[in-house]
Design a protein around this motif. Structure first.
Motif, short mmCIF file in Angstrom:
data_model
loop_
_atom_site.label_atom_id
_atom_site.label_comp_id
_atom_site.label_asym_id
_atom_site.label_seq_id
_atom_site.Cartn_x
_atom_site.Cartn_y
_atom_site.Cartn_z
N ASN A 81 3.33 -10.20 -14.04
CA ASN A 81 3.25 -11.49 -13.91
C ASN A 81 1.78 -12.07 -13.31
N ASP A 82 0.76 -11.12 -13.26
CA ASP A 82 -0.65 -11.50 -12.90
C ASP A 82 -0.77 -11.60 -11.52
N GLU A 83 0.15 -11.26 -10.64
CA GLU A 83 -0.07 -11.06 -9.31
C GLU A 83 -0.55 -9.72 -8.77
N PRO A 84 -1.16 -9.69 -7.79
CA PRO A 84 -1.65 -8.47 -7.41
C PRO A 84 -0.55 -7.15 -7.26
N LEU A 85 -0.91 -6.03 -7.52
CA LEU A 85 -0.03 -4.67 -7.53
C LEU A 85 -0.02 -4.36 -6.04
N PRO A 86 1.18 -3.84 -5.69
CA PRO A 86 1.26 -3.25 -4.20
C PRO A 86 0.25 -2.25 -4.01
N PRO A 87 -0.26 -2.12 -2.75
CA PRO A 87 -1.48 -1.31 -2.29
C PRO A 87 -0.93 0.16 -2.42
N PHE A 88 -1.69 0.93 -2.43
CA PHE A 88 -1.37 2.57 -2.11
C PHE A 88 -2.28 3.44 -1.64
N SER A 89 -2.04 4.69 -1.10
CA SER A 89 -2.81 5.41 -0.57
C SER A 89 -3.07 6.63 -1.53
N GLY A 90 -4.21 7.31 -1.28
CA GLY A 90 -4.69 8.44 -2.10
C GLY A 90 -3.90 9.51 -2.23
N GLY A 91 -3.52 9.81 -3.52
CA GLY A 91 -2.45 10.87 -3.88
C GLY A 91 -1.16 10.51 -4.11
N SER A 92 -1.03 8.84 -4.27
CA SER A 92 0.37 8.51 -4.66
C SER A 92 0.49 8.47 -6.09
N HIS A 93 1.87 8.46 -6.60
CA HIS A 93 2.05 8.50 -7.64
C HIS A 93 3.24 7.45 -8.24
#
Ligand code: FES
Length: 317
Positions: free
Chosen positions: A27-39
């Motif tokens: 939908n061209d919105e920003p994606l949810p943020p994540f922290s290092g090591g996420s999957h």
């Protein structure tokens, strides 16, 4: 589990067997943020059945424009990685879960030692972007089969500079676990992702050198093995279903419309644990989560990778 629709915006060949996929929100919105090591877990429709594979996010953790995942084609697999390599095209829309982190850096650590084998490098790429941003002390040790299999090496050199050491196995270079774990400052944490023998060797060496077990972190996702078919009864919902040899117990539950819990789908996190009420054969535990004593007791099963060699399994679900 909540899911997102993402569009494949780019596919790049990294090595003969590894492709990098760039995903943006459909939908061209920003994606949810994540922290290092996420999957994230990617859903794939293969021959009318839904397969779900977990892939580490490799992109920089500040980037909510796109996610990047690295997929190694595994010809011996049940088809997920082959599907990603051969069927998924730029412009396709995929369903993925929100990012989950089971392999985060410990922010109290005095030093971080990262150890990667082969495609096990992927979770470290986003971790390193966190470590660089936070200015933490770290070193990366990356072993791979040969120069042709050196996935993301140029990127790592740019990202880590002289903090990275590379080990080319075809040239006889090996990570010496004893040397690696010796003479590190008190408060060092070690993180490993790679083939099972490598992960086990590091754990054994750390034990023998007296490292506290909570300073050793491993991410070990197993693919669900195939096996014999068996029948499952769910005591709370009254459902009975068959688990075919080529599906995991979790996949069979999902195919029957059961909302079964999961996070990693690789036997690592414990989220899919279900109580076993009866089993007229033996449970086949393939997870890395339950202790040996819990496996022997036979009261629990991790549905994402474990199965049973029996006629009838009864689960409290
Ligand atoms: S979903 Fe993580 S152990 Fe099964």
């Amino acid at each position: 589990m909540s899911t997102l629709q993402v569009k494949v915006s780019d596919i790049a060949s990294v090595t003969e067997t590894v492709k990098q996929f760039t995903l943006v929100a459909a939908n061209d919105e920003p994606l949810p943020p994540f922290s290092g090591g996420s999957h994230i877990v990617v859903a794939m429709n293969i021959n009318g059945r839904t397969h779900r594979n977990a892939y580490s996010l490799m992109s920089s953790t500040g980037n909510t424009e796109s996610y990047q995942i690295g997929v190694r084609k595994q010809d011996q697999s049940r088809g997920g990685s082959v599907y990603m390599h051969e069927q998924v095209k730029v412009g396709d829309v995929l369903e993925v879960t929100y990012p989950v982190n089971l392999f985060a850096i410990n922010k109290m650590a005095r030093k971080h030692v990262l150890v990667a084998g082969g495609i096990g490098i992927t979770p470290f790429l986003s971790q390193i972007s966190d470590l660089n941003r936070l200015g933490y002390d770290y070193e990366l040790h990356y072993a791979y089969r040969s120069e042709e299999h050196a996935a993301f090496k140029d990127y790592i050199e740019d990202l880590c500079g002289d903090k990275a050491t590379f080990y080319i196995e075809s040239e006889g270079a090996r990570i010496d676990m004893t040397e690696l774990l010796s003479q590190k400052p008190l408060g060092t944490h070690v993180y490993i992702c790679g083939p099972e023998p490598m992960v086990n060797a590091l754990h054994l060496t750390a034990d023998s050198l007296g490292w506290p077990s909570n300073h050793i972190h491993s991410e070990q996702f197993s693919a669900p093995p195939m096996g014999d078919p068996f029948s499952v009864s769910l005591s709370e919902s009254g459902i009975t279903l068959e688990v075919p040899g080529e599906l995991s117990l979790l996949e069979a539950l999902e195919a029957a419309g059961v909302d079964a819990p999961f996070l990693c789908r690789g036997g690592a996190c414990g989220r899919c644990e279900i109580e076993v009420e009866a089993c007229d054969g033996v449970l086949q535990h393939y997870d890395h989560y339950l202790s040996d004593a819990e496996k022997m007791a036979g009261n629990k099963v991790m549905t994402c990778v474990s199965r049973a060699k029996c006629n009838q399994l009864v689960l409290k679900l």
